[in-house]
Motif scaffolding. Structure first.
Motif, PDB file in Angstrom:
ATOM      1  N   MET A   1     -41.318  -6.965 107.264  1.00  0.00           N
ATOM      2  CA  MET A   1     -42.016  -5.906 107.953  1.00  0.00           C
ATOM      3  C   MET A   1     -41.071  -5.277 108.978  1.00  0.00           C
ATOM      4  SD  MET A   1     -45.119  -5.993 106.615  1.00  0.00           S
ATOM      5  CE  MET A   1     -45.962  -4.900 107.708  1.00  0.00           C
ATOM      6  N   GLU A   2     -41.384  -4.076 109.361  1.00  0.00           N
ATOM      7  CA  GLU A   2     -40.552  -3.366 110.335  1.00  0.00           C
ATOM      8  C   GLU A   2     -40.452  -4.114 111.655  1.00  0.00           C
ATOM      9  OE1 GLU A   2     -41.444   0.773 110.815  1.00  0.00           O
ATOM     10  OE2 GLU A   2     -41.651   1.048 108.652  1.00  0.00           O
ATOM     11  N   ASP A   3     -41.510  -4.821 112.029  1.00  0.00           N
ATOM     12  CA  ASP A   3     -41.490  -5.531 113.312  1.00  0.00           C
ATOM     13  C   ASP A   3     -40.871  -6.924 113.198  1.00  0.00           C
ATOM     14  OD1 ASP A   3     -43.432  -7.011 112.013  1.00  0.00           O
ATOM     15  OD2 ASP A   3     -44.986  -6.690 113.514  1.00  0.00           O
ATOM     16  N   GLY A   4     -40.359  -7.276 112.017  1.00  0.00           N
ATOM     17  CA  GLY A   4     -39.708  -8.568 111.838  1.00  0.00           C
ATOM     18  C   GLY A   4     -40.628  -9.690 111.410  1.00  0.00           C
ATOM     19  N   THR A   5     -41.894  -9.380 111.158  1.00  0.00           N
ATOM     20  CA  THR A   5     -42.846 -10.395 110.726  1.00  0.00           C
ATOM     21  C   THR A   5     -42.478 -10.906 109.343  1.00  0.00           C
ATOM     22  OG1 THR A   5     -44.613  -9.319 111.965  1.00  0.00           O
ATOM     23  CG2 THR A   5     -45.292 -10.861 110.242  1.00  0.00           C
ATOM     24  N   LEU A   6     -42.429 -12.215 109.206  1.00  0.00           N
ATOM     25  CA  LEU A   6     -42.145 -12.845 107.924  1.00  0.00           C
ATOM     26  C   LEU A   6     -43.441 -12.934 107.137  1.00  0.00           C
ATOM     27  CD1 LEU A   6     -40.179 -14.407 106.062  1.00  0.00           C
ATOM     28  CD2 LEU A   6     -40.879 -16.475 107.281  1.00  0.00           C
ATOM     29  N   LEU A   7     -43.458 -12.327 105.943  1.00  0.00           N
ATOM     30  CA  LEU A   7     -44.661 -12.344 105.121  1.00  0.00           C
ATOM     31  C   LEU A   7     -44.681 -13.521 104.153  1.00  0.00           C
ATOM     32  CD1 LEU A   7     -44.974  -8.565 104.240  1.00  0.00           C
ATOM     33  CD2 LEU A   7     -46.189  -9.849 106.006  1.00  0.00           C
ATOM     34  N   ARG A   8     -43.551 -13.781 103.503  1.00  0.00           N
ATOM     35  CA  ARG A   8     -43.457 -14.853 102.519  1.00  0.00           C
ATOM     36  C   ARG A   8     -42.028 -15.358 102.486  1.00  0.00           C
ATOM     37  NH1 ARG A   8     -45.699 -10.464 100.111  1.00  0.00           N
ATOM     38  NH2 ARG A   8     -47.891 -10.569  99.665  1.00  0.00           N
ATOM     39  N   GLU A   9     -41.860 -16.597 102.015  1.00  0.00           N
ATOM     40  CA  GLU A   9     -40.516 -17.107 101.809  1.00  0.00           C
ATOM     41  C   GLU A   9     -40.519 -18.113 100.674  1.00  0.00           C
ATOM     42  OE1 GLU A   9     -38.796 -19.397 105.029  1.00  0.00           O
ATOM     43  OE2 GLU A   9     -40.762 -20.121 105.599  1.00  0.00           O
ATOM     44  N   LEU A  10     -39.345 -18.265 100.062  1.00  0.00           N
ATOM     45  CA  LEU A  10     -39.168 -19.220  98.982  1.00  0.00           C
ATOM     46  C   LEU A  10     -37.788 -19.836  99.167  1.00  0.00           C
ATOM     47  CD1 LEU A  10     -40.251 -20.446  96.302  1.00  0.00           C
ATOM     48  CD2 LEU A  10     -39.039 -18.591  95.128  1.00  0.00           C
ATOM     49  N   ASP A  11     -37.762 -21.086  99.555  1.00  0.00           N
ATOM     50  CA  ASP A  11     -36.506 -21.794  99.776  1.00  0.00           C
ATOM     51  C   ASP A  11     -35.944 -22.213  98.425  1.00  0.00           C
ATOM     52  OD1 ASP A  11     -34.392 -23.338 100.694  1.00  0.00           O
ATOM     53  OD2 ASP A  11     -35.630 -24.652 101.921  1.00  0.00           O
ATOM     54  N   ALA A  12     -34.692 -21.886  98.168  1.00  0.00           N
ATOM     55  CA  ALA A  12     -34.065 -22.270  96.895  1.00  0.00           C
ATOM     56  C   ALA A  12     -33.965 -23.787  96.775  1.00  0.00           C
ATOM     57  CB  ALA A  12     -32.683 -21.635  96.770  1.00  0.00           C
ATOM     58  N   GLN A  13     -33.687 -24.454  97.884  1.00  0.00           N
ATOM     59  CA  GLN A  13     -33.595 -25.924  97.874  1.00  0.00           C
ATOM     60  C   GLN A  13     -34.961 -26.500  97.540  1.00  0.00           C
ATOM     61  OE1 GLN A  13     -30.629 -27.475  98.448  1.00  0.00           O
ATOM     62  NE2 GLN A  13     -31.534 -29.443  97.983  1.00  0.00           N
ATOM     63  N   GLY A  14     -35.046 -27.305  96.521  1.00  0.00           N
ATOM     64  CA  GLY A  14     -36.313 -27.891  96.110  1.00  0.00           C
ATOM     65  C   GLY A  14     -37.078 -27.040  95.116  1.00  0.00           C
ATOM     66  N   THR A  15     -36.662 -25.782  94.923  1.00  0.00           N
ATOM     67  CA  THR A  15     -37.307 -24.889  93.967  1.00  0.00           C
ATOM     68  C   THR A  15     -36.422 -24.691  92.746  1.00  0.00           C
ATOM     69  OG1 THR A  15     -38.402 -23.709  95.777  1.00  0.00           O
ATOM     70  CG2 THR A  15     -38.307 -22.587  93.665  1.00  0.00           C
ATOM     71  N   VAL A  16     -35.145 -24.472  93.002  1.00  0.00           N
ATOM     72  CA  VAL A  16     -34.162 -24.224  91.953  1.00  0.00           C
ATOM     73  C   VAL A  16     -33.505 -25.547  91.564  1.00  0.00           C
ATOM     74  CG1 VAL A  16     -31.942 -23.104  91.493  1.00  0.00           C
ATOM     75  CG2 VAL A  16     -33.739 -21.867  92.710  1.00  0.00           C
ATOM     76  N   THR A  17     -33.293 -25.754  90.286  1.00  0.00           N
ATOM     77  CA  THR A  17     -32.614 -26.970  89.838  1.00  0.00           C
ATOM     78  C   THR A  17     -31.136 -26.899  90.206  1.00  0.00           C
ATOM     79  OG1 THR A  17     -32.214 -26.015  87.653  1.00  0.00           O
ATOM     80  CG2 THR A  17     -34.178 -27.372  87.915  1.00  0.00           C
ATOM     81  N   PRO A  18     -30.536 -28.030  90.569  1.00  0.00           N
ATOM     82  CA  PRO A  18     -29.106 -28.023  90.889  1.00  0.00           C
ATOM     83  C   PRO A  18     -28.280 -27.563  89.690  1.00  0.00           C
ATOM     84  CG  PRO A  18     -30.110 -30.084  91.580  1.00  0.00           C
ATOM     85  CD  PRO A  18     -31.140 -29.347  90.753  1.00  0.00           C
ATOM     86  N   HIS A  19     -27.155 -26.946  89.975  1.00  0.00           N
ATOM     87  CA  HIS A  19     -26.234 -26.522  88.914  1.00  0.00           C
ATOM     88  C   HIS A  19     -25.823 -27.757  88.121  1.00  0.00           C
ATOM     89  CE1 HIS A  19     -22.662 -24.932  86.966  1.00  0.00           C
ATOM     90  NE2 HIS A  19     -23.098 -23.718  87.287  1.00  0.00           N
ATOM     91  N   PRO A  20     -25.716 -27.646  86.796  1.00  0.00           N
ATOM     92  CA  PRO A  20     -25.333 -28.810  85.989  1.00  0.00           C
ATOM     93  C   PRO A  20     -24.021 -29.465  86.443  1.00  0.00           C
ATOM     94  CG  PRO A  20     -26.022 -27.018  84.573  1.00  0.00           C
ATOM     95  CD  PRO A  20     -25.978 -26.477  85.971  1.00  0.00           C
ATOM     96  N   GLY A  21     -23.136 -28.707  87.044  1.00  0.00           N
ATOM     97  CA  GLY A  21     -21.878 -29.264  87.521  1.00  0.00           C
ATOM     98  C   GLY A  21     -21.946 -29.823  88.931  1.00  0.00           C
TER      99      GLY A  21
END
Length: 106
Positions: A1-21
């Motif tokens: 938002m223009e005033d800096g309000t955070l509406l949503r977030e999605l942390d990659a850690q714990g959501t995305v699988t680690p790279h195979p390497g």
């Protein structure tokens, strides 16, 4: 938002699988750039944190629910961030910057 309000977030850690390497489970984080392909969908990358383990990866994210829809399976390695191209598409630039590839989700 223009005033800096955070509406949503999605942390990659714990959501995305680690790279195979990535055997050590190093921190996973989103790249700074992502591509809005429509009002509900973003293609986001983990290319920077994946770089030391191999090819970077891109992910489809539903921004209304802030959920991961899945990893994109490209027919060949892509480099750098996805960039919005309009009309439900995004593009990537080839590593040597000689060609541009236009993509669309199914």
């Amino acid at each position: 938002m223009e005033d800096g309000t955070l509406l949503r977030e999605l942390d990659a850690q714990g959501t995305v699988t680690p790279h195979p390497g990535n055997p050590g489970g190093d921190r996973i984080y989103w790249d700074h750039e992502a591509a809005f392909v429509d009002e509900n969908t973003v293609v986001a990358g983990t290319s920077v944190c994946d770089a030391r383990y191999g090819t970077g990866r891109h992910w489809v994210v539903n921004v209304q629910e802030m959920t991961l829809r899945g990893e994109i399976s490209y027919p060949f390695p892509v480099f750098g961030p996805p960039r919005s191209a309009g009309g439900g598409t995004w593009y990537t630039v080839f590593e040597d910057r000689t060609s541009l590839h236009l993509w669309r989700t199914h």
